[in-house]
Write a protein that holds these residues in place. Structure first.
Motif, PDB file in Angstrom:
ATOM      1  N   PRO A 156       0.840  -1.212   0.000  1.00 36.29           N
ATOM      2  CA  PRO A 156       0.000   0.000   0.000  1.00 36.29           C
ATOM      3  C   PRO A 156       0.867   1.251   0.000  1.00 36.29           C
ATOM      4  O   PRO A 156       1.810   1.361   0.808  1.00 36.29           O
ATOM      5  N   PRO A 157       0.611   2.202  -0.886  1.00 39.58           N
ATOM      6  CA  PRO A 157       1.490   3.382  -1.003  1.00 39.58           C
ATOM      7  C   PRO A 157       1.512   4.241   0.250  1.00 39.58           C
ATOM      8  O   PRO A 157       2.457   5.012   0.442  1.00 39.58           O
ATOM      9  N   THR A 158       0.479   4.128   1.102  1.00 37.93           N
ATOM     10  CA  THR A 158       0.439   4.944   2.319  1.00 37.93           C
ATOM     11  C   THR A 158       1.167   4.289   3.478  1.00 37.93           C
ATOM     12  O   THR A 158       1.191   4.855   4.582  1.00 37.93           O
ATOM     13  N   LEU A 159       1.753   3.105   3.255  1.00 34.98           N
ATOM     14  CA  LEU A 159       2.534   2.460   4.319  1.00 34.98           C
ATOM     15  C   LEU A 159       3.900   3.112   4.397  1.00 34.98           C
ATOM     16  O   LEU A 159       4.670   3.083   3.432  1.00 34.98           O
ATOM     17  N   ARG A 160       4.225   3.709   5.527  1.00 33.88           N
ATOM     18  CA  ARG A 160       5.508   4.408   5.698  1.00 33.88           C
ATOM     19  C   ARG A 160       6.564   3.454   6.238  1.00 33.88           C
ATOM     20  O   ARG A 160       7.098   3.633   7.337  1.00 33.88           O
ATOM     21  N   ALA A 161       6.821   2.405   5.512  1.00 35.69           N
ATOM     22  CA  ALA A 161       7.819   1.435   5.942  1.00 35.69           C
ATOM     23  C   ALA A 161       8.286   0.646   4.728  1.00 35.69           C
ATOM     24  O   ALA A 161       7.553   0.509   3.744  1.00 35.69           O
ATOM     25  N   THR A 162       9.505   0.139   4.799  1.00 39.13           N
ATOM     26  CA  THR A 162      10.035  -0.748   3.767  1.00 39.13           C
ATOM     27  C   THR A 162       9.957  -2.172   4.290  1.00 39.13           C
ATOM     28  O   THR A 162      10.575  -2.498   5.311  1.00 39.13           O
ATOM     29  N   LEU A 163       9.192  -3.009   3.602  1.00 39.25           N
ATOM     30  CA  LEU A 163       9.004  -4.380   4.059  1.00 39.25           C
ATOM     31  C   LEU A 163      10.100  -5.284   3.511  1.00 39.25           C
ATOM     32  O   LEU A 163      10.569  -5.110   2.385  1.00 39.25           O
ATOM     33  N   TYR A 164      10.479  -6.280   4.297  1.00 41.66           N
ATOM     34  CA  TYR A 164      11.347  -7.334   3.802  1.00 41.66           C
ATOM     35  C   TYR A 164      10.542  -8.196   2.834  1.00 41.66           C
ATOM     36  O   TYR A 164       9.309  -8.195   2.845  1.00 41.66           O
ATOM     37  N   ASP A 165      11.241  -8.961   2.002  1.00 35.21           N
ATOM     38  CA  ASP A 165      10.552  -9.781   1.002  1.00 35.21           C
ATOM     39  C   ASP A 165       9.539 -10.721   1.649  1.00 35.21           C
ATOM     40  O   ASP A 165       8.421 -10.888   1.152  1.00 35.21           O
ATOM     41  N   TYR A 166       9.925 -11.371   2.748  1.00 35.67           N
ATOM     42  CA  TYR A 166       9.009 -12.326   3.372  1.00 35.67           C
ATOM     43  C   TYR A 166       7.803 -11.606   3.966  1.00 35.67           C
ATOM     44  O   TYR A 166       6.702 -12.180   4.047  1.00 35.67           O
ATOM     45  N   GLN A 167       7.957 -10.342   4.385  1.00 35.87           N
ATOM     46  CA  GLN A 167       6.813  -9.593   4.888  1.00 35.87           C
ATOM     47  C   GLN A 167       5.862  -9.205   3.763  1.00 35.87           C
ATOM     48  O   GLN A 167       4.640  -9.157   3.953  1.00 35.87           O
ATOM     49  N   ILE A 168       6.415  -8.933   2.576  1.00 35.47           N
ATOM     50  CA  ILE A 168       5.564  -8.654   1.410  1.00 35.47           C
ATOM     51  C   ILE A 168       4.727  -9.882   1.078  1.00 35.47           C
ATOM     52  O   ILE A 168       3.517  -9.790   0.825  1.00 35.47           O
ATOM     53  N   VAL A 169       5.365 -11.055   1.108  1.00 33.98           N
ATOM     54  CA  VAL A 169       4.629 -12.296   0.838  1.00 33.98           C
ATOM     55  C   VAL A 169       3.557 -12.513   1.912  1.00 33.98           C
ATOM     56  O   VAL A 169       2.406 -12.831   1.610  1.00 33.98           O
ATOM     57  N   ARG A 364       6.470 -18.467   9.429  1.00 32.42           N
ATOM     58  CA  ARG A 364       7.855 -18.555   8.981  1.00 32.42           C
ATOM     59  C   ARG A 364       8.766 -18.589  10.193  1.00 32.42           C
ATOM     60  O   ARG A 364       8.516 -17.889  11.175  1.00 32.42           O
ATOM     61  N   ARG A 365       9.801 -19.371  10.105  1.00 34.96           N
ATOM     62  CA  ARG A 365      10.824 -19.398  11.157  1.00 34.96           C
ATOM     63  C   ARG A 365      12.000 -18.525  10.714  1.00 34.96           C
ATOM     64  O   ARG A 365      12.221 -18.296   9.519  1.00 34.96           O
ATOM     65  N   VAL A 366      12.742 -18.070  11.700  1.00 38.94           N
ATOM     66  CA  VAL A 366      13.869 -17.185  11.410  1.00 38.94           C
ATOM     67  C   VAL A 366      14.834 -17.837  10.423  1.00 38.94           C
ATOM     68  O   VAL A 366      15.311 -17.195   9.481  1.00 38.94           O
ATOM     69  N   VAL A 367      15.098 -19.140  10.592  1.00 40.35           N
ATOM     70  CA  VAL A 367      16.068 -19.804   9.721  1.00 40.35           C
ATOM     71  C   VAL A 367      15.595 -19.819   8.276  1.00 40.35           C
ATOM     72  O   VAL A 367      16.404 -19.915   7.352  1.00 40.35           O
ATOM     73  N   GLU A 368      14.277 -19.724   8.052  1.00 43.88           N
ATOM     74  CA  GLU A 368      13.740 -19.773   6.704  1.00 43.88           C
ATOM     75  C   GLU A 368      13.853 -18.445   5.972  1.00 43.88           C
ATOM     76  O   GLU A 368      13.859 -18.418   4.733  1.00 43.88           O
ATOM     77  N   VAL A 369      13.912 -17.360   6.712  1.00 41.59           N
ATOM     78  CA  VAL A 369      13.932 -16.040   6.076  1.00 41.59           C
ATOM     79  C   VAL A 369      15.197 -15.264   6.420  1.00 41.59           C
ATOM     80  O   VAL A 369      15.276 -14.068   6.181  1.00 41.59           O
ATOM     81  N   ALA A 370      16.196 -15.957   6.951  1.00 38.93           N
ATOM     82  CA  ALA A 370      17.395 -15.270   7.448  1.00 38.93           C
ATOM     83  C   ALA A 370      18.069 -14.437   6.368  1.00 38.93           C
ATOM     84  O   ALA A 370      18.637 -13.383   6.649  1.00 38.93           O
ATOM     85  N   ARG A 371      17.991 -14.891   5.105  1.00 41.68           N
ATOM     86  CA  ARG A 371      18.669 -14.145   4.032  1.00 41.68           C
ATOM     87  C   ARG A 371      18.008 -12.787   3.784  1.00 41.68           C
ATOM     88  O   ARG A 371      18.630 -11.882   3.248  1.00 41.68           O
ATOM     89  N   ASP A 372      16.733 -12.668   4.165  1.00 45.53           N
ATOM     90  CA  ASP A 372      16.037 -11.391   4.002  1.00 45.53           C
ATOM     91  C   ASP A 372      16.342 -10.422   5.136  1.00 45.53           C
ATOM     92  O   ASP A 372      16.095  -9.222   5.017  1.00 45.53           O
ATOM     93  N   LEU A 373      16.839 -10.945   6.245  1.00 47.55           N
ATOM     94  CA  LEU A 373      16.996 -10.132   7.448  1.00 47.55           C
ATOM     95  C   LEU A 373      18.373  -9.493   7.519  1.00 47.55           C
ATOM     96  O   LEU A 373      19.367 -10.073   7.069  1.00 47.55           O
ATOM     97  N   PRO A 374      18.449  -8.312   8.120  1.00 50.97           N
ATOM     98  CA  PRO A 374      19.773  -7.762   8.446  1.00 50.97           C
ATOM     99  C   PRO A 374      20.361  -8.552   9.609  1.00 50.97           C
ATOM    100  O   PRO A 374      19.691  -9.390  10.213  1.00 50.97           O
ATOM    101  N   ASP A 375      21.602  -8.271   9.918  1.00 52.13           N
ATOM    102  CA  ASP A 375      22.246  -8.988  11.019  1.00 52.13           C
ATOM    103  C   ASP A 375      21.583  -8.690  12.360  1.00 52.13           C
ATOM    104  O   ASP A 375      21.606  -9.516  13.273  1.00 52.13           O
TER     105      ASP A 375
END
Length: 593
Positions: A156-169, A364-375
């Protein structure tokens, strides 16, 4: 070519010629008479079984047909018939099985012949029919897999946040299910941003669609803060406390109403009379007991779409999930007695239940989306102080003659005096820590909790040990000699049990390597952000193999909120200085020279 027969008549249906009908004045019970008319026919003693076939794509393009199963070869079922002639062999049809299929279909909305709603499909999967007569040939049944095959929905264009790929899904699944009138169990692991996915869903609904968010009272400030920050275009109201409206019309001008479980029960006279587009239950495990008032009232809310948010959908038994599913999609798993007969608390039953729930579950578990996450993921959580502590804060302010006693106010927020000993475990901040531990332990994670005051440390350790007697729980503070601290950390690192270390940020905030933990909880904020940063660095450092989730807890409208704001300002100042150094033209070594 197929011969089809029913009592009193036989006919030939050929794709090569026009249909030719041959009437026989005989009962099919008299095979000898039929042979006189059609001598080439053979009569099988085996009855063909009926099979229900589901095809299409979940949730909106599903169709059903009834077929006959002849050794794995499926053909159309002549619904008005008693017999099928396959080639030159006559087979009886199993009418009992056919009746069972129709009985299961009877409770499912099929306004268009052969069409199934998403909810009807899911209910069908949970019936005994699914285990015996259902041939499921539908494509991409599972919610997440199905969502990935669709065009990714724009944020949504009114969302003031950048979503990670897994959050978009995840937010796409929520939206696609909602568009088809289905609810969702949002069960991502701790730290993966369930709240922001719900906010994206609320922003995607048509104008004037009302959303009700029900959360533990202590978490209301956090929901309000996140809506203000990420969805400022939505009109959001806090419906809690003595100043809340007492009439339905008082909520008319708002897009989102945030309230507590207790307030819904107390104000059900008008909240229960309103129709909500979306009802969100945060910490939805609060309704895991179907006999509780909370569960009963939440399920009575009039709503189009239900979203249950919890990182621990099953805490005690499979019955927990039945209660959650009764909110998400009522009658999905049948009545409780029927459910408990079909799903005992065994692994096979849990797997079968998981396959049914998967279509409307985002987990989703952290290990499944770890590549999308920052450190490192920073999570700032505003909590609401209880009435008793707010009154105590007011008394301290009123009694201060020479300005406020900041230290005493900080100690109240940290529950660090003898005043809190008897009900320490019930305090909102402590309850939130315990919920983080429950999720972390369930996922096999180890957790560090930093608290500034010794009494807070001791009370936290006693509370966690009482709740988790088999877990490894230890403390590190100035009372422990340095050699003993290292031994405790070694034991924490090596243990295979659930493990929690409770530390003082001054005594244990430097010089220690505790990469076995990937969750860090700051029980109370610091005026100096460097203290918090150094404590976090015990886990967020080299050789850490997982993303680190850093939880910052504070009480809204208290001295702690001022501490968070002041600390943030100091950190932004330091970051700006670092940025200036890096931007210096020709600087390649980071020295500024």
């Amino acid at each position: 070519m197929a011969w089809v027969a029913r009592a009193g008549e036989i006919w030939l249906d050929s794709s090569k010629t026009n249909a030719e009908m041959i009437f026989a004045d005989v009962s099919l019970g008299s095979s000898s008479s039929i042979r006189q008319e059609l001598p080439e026919l053979r009569f099988s003693r085996r009855a063909l079984r009926a099979v229900l076939r589901i095809t299409g794509t979940f949730p909106g393009q599903l169709e059903w047909k009834i077929l006959t199963d002849n050794d794995g070869v499926f053909g159309p079922y002549p619904l008005a018939s008693d017999y099928v002639i396959d080639g030159k062999t006559v087979h009886r049809l199993n009418r009992v099985e056919l009746d069972d299929i129709y009985r299961s279909l009877g409770g499912i909305e099929t306004r268009l012949k052969g069409r199934l709603t998403g909810g009807g499909y899911l209910r069908l999967l949970s019936t005994p029919l699914a285990q015996h007569f259902l041939r499921d040939e539908s494509d991409n049944n599972y919610g997440l897999d199905w969502a990935k095959t669709q065009a990714v929905l724009p944020v949504p264009p009114t969302l003031r946040a950048t979503l990670y790929d897994y959050q978009i899904v995840g937010s796409s699944v929520l939206r696609l299910l909602a568009d088809n009138g289905l609810g969702c169990l949002l069960a991502d692991e701790m730290g993966l941003g369930k709240t922001i996915q719900v906010i994206a869903l609320a922003l995607s609904r048509p104008a004037r669609s009302r959303t009700l968010v029900v959360a533990p009272a202590s978490l209301i400030p956090n929901w309000l803060r996140e809506f203000r920050e990420f969805a400022p275009d939505l009109a959001v109201v806090d419906h809690s406390g003595p100043q809340r409206t007492g009439v339905a019309s008082g909520l008319d001008e708002f897009d989102v109403v945030v309230t507590s479980y207790e307030t819904v029960i107390n104000d059900f006279g008008f909240i229960g009379a309103l129709r909500w587009n979306i009802v969100v239950l945060d910490e939805a495990q609060q309704i895991r007991n179907p006999a509780s008032q909370r569960a009963k009232y939440m399920k009575l809310l009039i709503r189009d779409v239900s979203v249950a948010v919890t990182g621990t959908p099953i805490e005690n038994s499979l019955r927990d999930l039945w209660s959650l599913s009764e909110f998400v999609i009522p009658q999905l798993l049948g009545g409780l007695d029927e459910f408990e007969l079909a799903f005992d608390n065994q692994q096979e039953a849990a797997q079968r239940l998981g396959r049914i729930a998967a279509q409307v579950t985002v987990r989703r578990r952290v290990v499944e989306v770890a590549r999308d996450l920052p450190d490192r993921v920073e999570i700032l959580t505003a909590l609401q102080m209880d009435d008793e502590d707010r009154a105590l804060m007011a008394r301290v302010r009123n009694q201060s003659k020479d300005g406020l006693d900041q230290k005493q106010l900080e100690m109240i927020c940290a529950h660090s005096s003898e005043t809190f000993d008897d009900n320490f475990a019930k305090k909102p901040k402590v309850q939130h820590v315990l919920s983080l531990l429950a999720e972390g332990f369930a996922g096999g994670d180890k957790i560090l909790v930093f608290a500034s005051y010794l009494r807070s440390i001791d009370q936290l350790a006693a509370t966690v040990r009482n709740l988790y007697p088999d877990a490894f729980v230890a403390t590190v503070d100035g009372r422990k000699p340095v050699p003993d601290r290292m031994q405790i950390i070694d034991e924490f690192t090596e243990t295979k049990r659930a493990a929690c270390l409770i530390l003082n940020p001054t005594a244990a905030g430097t010089g220690l390597n505790i990469v076995a933990a990937n969750h860090v909880v700051h029980f109370n904020p610091q005026w100096n952000p460097a203290v918090t940063k150094q404590a976090t660095a015990r886990s967020y450092r080299r050789r850490q193999m997982k993303p680190v989730f850093v939880h910052h807890l504070y009480y809204a409208d208290s001295v702690e909120e001022r501490m968070v704001e002041r600390s943030s300002w100091k950190q932004h100042l330091a970051d700006a200085f670092d940025s200036g150094i890096k931007e210096k033209e020709g600087n390649e070594n980071g020295t500024g020279v």
